[in-house]
Motif scaffolding. Structure first.
Motif, short mmCIF file in Angstrom:
data_model
loop_
_atom_site.label_atom_id
_atom_site.label_comp_id
_atom_site.label_asym_id
_atom_site.label_seq_id
_atom_site.Cartn_x
_atom_site.Cartn_y
_atom_site.Cartn_z
N GLY A 1 -45.65 3.37 22.24
CA GLY A 1 -44.30 2.81 22.22
C GLY A 1 -44.17 1.46 21.54
O GLY A 1 -43.07 0.91 21.49
N THR A 2 -45.27 0.93 21.03
CA THR A 2 -45.25 -0.38 20.38
C THR A 2 -45.48 -0.23 18.89
O THR A 2 -46.39 0.51 18.47
CB THR A 2 -46.34 -1.30 20.98
N THR A 3 -44.68 -0.88 18.07
CA THR A 3 -44.85 -0.84 16.62
C THR A 3 -45.84 -1.92 16.19
O THR A 3 -45.71 -3.09 16.60
CB THR A 3 -43.51 -1.05 15.89
N LEU A 4 -46.81 -1.52 15.38
CA LEU A 4 -47.86 -2.44 14.93
C LEU A 4 -48.03 -2.36 13.42
O LEU A 4 -47.52 -1.45 12.77
CB LEU A 4 -49.19 -2.09 15.62
N CYS A 5 -48.76 -3.34 12.87
CA CYS A 5 -48.97 -3.42 11.43
C CYS A 5 -50.46 -3.66 11.15
O CYS A 5 -51.04 -4.63 11.64
CB CYS A 5 -48.15 -4.56 10.85
N LEU A 6 -51.06 -2.76 10.38
CA LEU A 6 -52.44 -2.92 9.94
C LEU A 6 -52.43 -3.43 8.51
O LEU A 6 -51.69 -2.92 7.66
CB LEU A 6 -53.18 -1.58 10.02
N LYS A 7 -53.26 -4.42 8.25
CA LYS A 7 -53.28 -5.03 6.92
C LYS A 7 -54.70 -5.08 6.37
O LYS A 7 -55.63 -5.49 7.07
CB LYS A 7 -52.71 -6.46 6.99
N ARG A 8 -54.85 -4.64 5.11
CA ARG A 8 -56.13 -4.81 4.41
C ARG A 8 -56.05 -6.09 3.60
O ARG A 8 -55.13 -6.29 2.81
CB ARG A 8 -56.41 -3.62 3.49
N LEU A 9 -57.01 -6.98 3.82
CA LEU A 9 -56.99 -8.29 3.19
C LEU A 9 -57.68 -8.25 1.83
O LEU A 9 -58.55 -7.41 1.57
CB LEU A 9 -57.71 -9.32 4.08
N LYS A 10 -57.32 -9.21 0.98
CA LYS A 10 -57.95 -9.30 -0.34
C LYS A 10 -58.92 -10.48 -0.43
O LYS A 10 -59.49 -10.75 -1.47
CB LYS A 10 -56.88 -9.42 -1.44
N VAL B 1 -59.75 3.31 10.03
CA VAL B 1 -59.88 1.91 10.47
C VAL B 1 -59.36 1.75 11.89
O VAL B 1 -59.97 1.05 12.71
CB VAL B 1 -59.13 0.97 9.51
N LEU B 2 -58.28 2.43 12.22
CA LEU B 2 -57.69 2.30 13.56
C LEU B 2 -58.59 2.88 14.65
O LEU B 2 -58.45 2.53 15.83
CB LEU B 2 -56.30 2.93 13.59
N LEU B 3 -59.53 3.74 14.26
CA LEU B 3 -60.52 4.21 15.24
C LEU B 3 -61.36 3.05 15.76
O LEU B 3 -61.88 3.10 16.88
CB LEU B 3 -61.42 5.27 14.61
N GLU B 4 -61.50 2.00 14.93
CA GLU B 4 -62.24 0.80 15.36
C GLU B 4 -61.50 0.07 16.48
O GLU B 4 -62.08 -0.80 17.15
CB GLU B 4 -62.45 -0.15 14.18
N TYR B 5 -60.24 0.40 16.67
CA TYR B 5 -59.42 -0.18 17.74
C TYR B 5 -59.20 0.83 18.89
O TYR B 5 -58.43 0.55 19.81
CB TYR B 5 -58.07 -0.61 17.19
N ASN B 6 -59.84 1.99 18.76
CA ASN B 6 -59.60 3.10 19.70
C ASN B 6 -58.12 3.49 19.72
O ASN B 6 -57.55 3.77 20.78
CB ASN B 6 -60.07 2.73 21.12
N ILE B 7 -57.52 3.49 18.54
CA ILE B 7 -56.10 3.80 18.42
C ILE B 7 -55.92 5.08 17.61
O ILE B 7 -56.49 5.24 16.53
CB ILE B 7 -55.32 2.65 17.73
N SER B 8 -55.12 5.99 18.17
CA SER B 8 -54.68 7.17 17.43
C SER B 8 -53.20 6.96 17.13
O SER B 8 -52.35 7.07 18.03
CB SER B 8 -54.88 8.43 18.28
N PRO B 9 -52.85 6.60 15.88
CA PRO B 9 -51.49 6.16 15.58
C PRO B 9 -50.48 7.29 15.51
O PRO B 9 -50.81 8.43 15.19
CB PRO B 9 -51.65 5.50 14.21
N GLN B 10 -49.24 6.96 15.77
CA GLN B 10 -48.12 7.86 15.56
C GLN B 10 -47.27 7.31 14.43
O GLN B 10 -47.14 6.09 14.27
CB GLN B 10 -47.27 7.97 16.84
N ASN B 11 -46.70 8.20 13.64
CA ASN B 11 -45.80 7.82 12.54
C ASN B 11 -46.44 6.81 11.59
O ASN B 11 -45.81 5.84 11.17
CB ASN B 11 -44.49 7.24 13.10
N LYS C 1 -47.76 0.71 8.71
CA LYS C 1 -46.90 0.56 9.89
C LYS C 1 -47.06 1.82 10.74
O LYS C 1 -47.09 2.93 10.20
CB LYS C 1 -45.44 0.40 9.47
N PHE C 2 -47.15 1.64 12.06
CA PHE C 2 -47.30 2.80 12.94
C PHE C 2 -46.88 2.43 14.35
O PHE C 2 -46.62 1.25 14.67
CB PHE C 2 -48.76 3.30 12.93
N THR C 3 -46.82 3.44 15.19
CA THR C 3 -46.47 3.26 16.61
C THR C 3 -47.66 3.66 17.47
O THR C 3 -48.35 4.65 17.18
CB THR C 3 -45.24 4.11 16.97
N TYR C 4 -47.88 2.90 18.53
CA TYR C 4 -48.94 3.23 19.48
C TYR C 4 -48.45 2.87 20.88
O TYR C 4 -48.12 1.72 21.16
CB TYR C 4 -50.22 2.47 19.16
#
Length: 334
Positions: A44-53, A15-25, A39-42
């Motif tokens: 140096g910034t901590t971000l949160c990806l959420k799957r909605l219901k 999913v994060l490829l849709e943001y052009n993001i290669s996550p760390q941790n 939860k991941f780092t990109y």
């Protein structure tokens, strides 16, 4: 379990490829049914990806509401668009949203200092949500003007349940319910009469964009304290409604948890809330009525006939007593 974790992490990366993001941790920090959090780092910034219901149309309403509140100065997490500029990412028929991560701690609404700060945050949230106009394709969530119908619906469901339970008197839960339901129905009838003869209709006679959005699940776990102050999270269930609906849920939960019927404590909660805005006498009147309705009894028994796990008759009796005491004391307030 290990395979599930691996699958979740792989899904998050795709999913994060849709943001052009290669996550760390990358970590899966919650997976409850469809709702999942990563939860991941990109950079140096901590971000949160959420799957909605929710459905896409429902998500359009809540996600754009959050963006509006943030842009209006509200303390809510930022939402990041994907590489196509969309706030909601559709992947394999599922919906995902990328948020800023809030570095802080859960606020404990049982702690008086946290409670005061959280209520100030709630009143600011309500103010910052006024004026929201959802996208044309969104499924609008609104409960403005619906309280009398909701009261009638809950009462009728409890009456129907009484009929069903009466047919199996040997079941202790059913027997306990039948023994307790009559005074609850009396409270329903009195409360319905009160709401129908209150300022409720006139308070709801406004355009939606003039209404605030209610969070509907505001409390410990959905408000965080960080160095930036109190931040409201998890806005998936926002709806147009009178702001006192969120207050009713907070006050009622405390009354139930602590068996506390103190009018002074209710007024202290309102004082904290009114740091940023004022409640009119009419708004306080409908708050009182909503508190009087037996929401907690209904919440306990609504699945009694379908629930394979029995509800103890002692619990049914205690909740009925709570509702009757609450109703009696609130009648003397305002």
């Amino acid at each position: 379990m290990e395979n599930d974790l691996t699958n979740y992490l792989e899904l998050g990366r795709k999913v994060l490829l849709e943001y052009n993001i290669s996550p760390q941790n990358l970590q899966t920090i919650q997976s409850k049914g469809l709702k999942t959090l990563w939860k991941f780092t990109y950079k140096g910034t901590t971000l949160c990806l959420k799957r909605l219901k929710h459905s896409f149309e429902e998500a359009l309403f809540s996600v754009n509401a959050q963006i509006y509140i943030l842009n209006n100065g509200g303390n809510v997490p930022k939402i990041y668009p994907n590489s196509k500029g969309n706030s909601i990412t559709q992947y394999n028929g599922q919906l995902f949203v990328l948020y800023s991560w809030i570095h802080g701690r859960d606020m404990n609404l049982e702690n008086p200092k946290d409670l005061a700060l959280a209520l100030q945050a709630l009143s600011k949230f309500h103010i910052d949500s006024i004026g929201y106009e959802p996208p044309i394709d969104a499924k609008i969530s609104s409960k403005l003007g619906n309280w009398p119908n909701q009261y009638e619906s809950m009462k009728n469901r409890m009456l129907k349940l009484k009929e069903l339970c009466s047919q199996t008197p040997n079941n202790p839960s059913y027997f306990g319910y039948v023994n307790q339901i009559d005074p609850i129905i009396e409270i329903c009838n009195e409360t319905i009469n009160l709401i129908n003869n209150s300022p409720y209709r006139s308070l709801c006679s406004i355009d939606q964009k003039e209404s605030c959005l209610c969070h509907q699940d505001f409390g410990t776990g959905n408000v965080m304290l960080s160095k930036e102050g109190a931040t409201v999270i998890d806005l998936d269930g926002v709806t147009y409604d009178l702001k006192v609906k969120d207050l009713r849920k907070i006050i009622g939960k405390r009354m139930m948890k602590f068996n506390d019927y103190s009018i002074k404590n209710i007024e202290d909660i309102l004082k904290y809330y009114e740091t940023n805005t004022t409640l009119t006498p009419e708004q306080k009147k409908v708050l009182k009525i909503d508190l009087m309705f037996p929401h907690w009894f209904f919440g306990l028994v609504k699945t009694l006939h379908k629930n394979p796990k029995p509800i103890g008759s002692d619990k049914i009796s205690a909740t009925s007593k709570f509702e009757q005491n609450k109703f009696s004391i609130l009648r003397r307030w305002l």
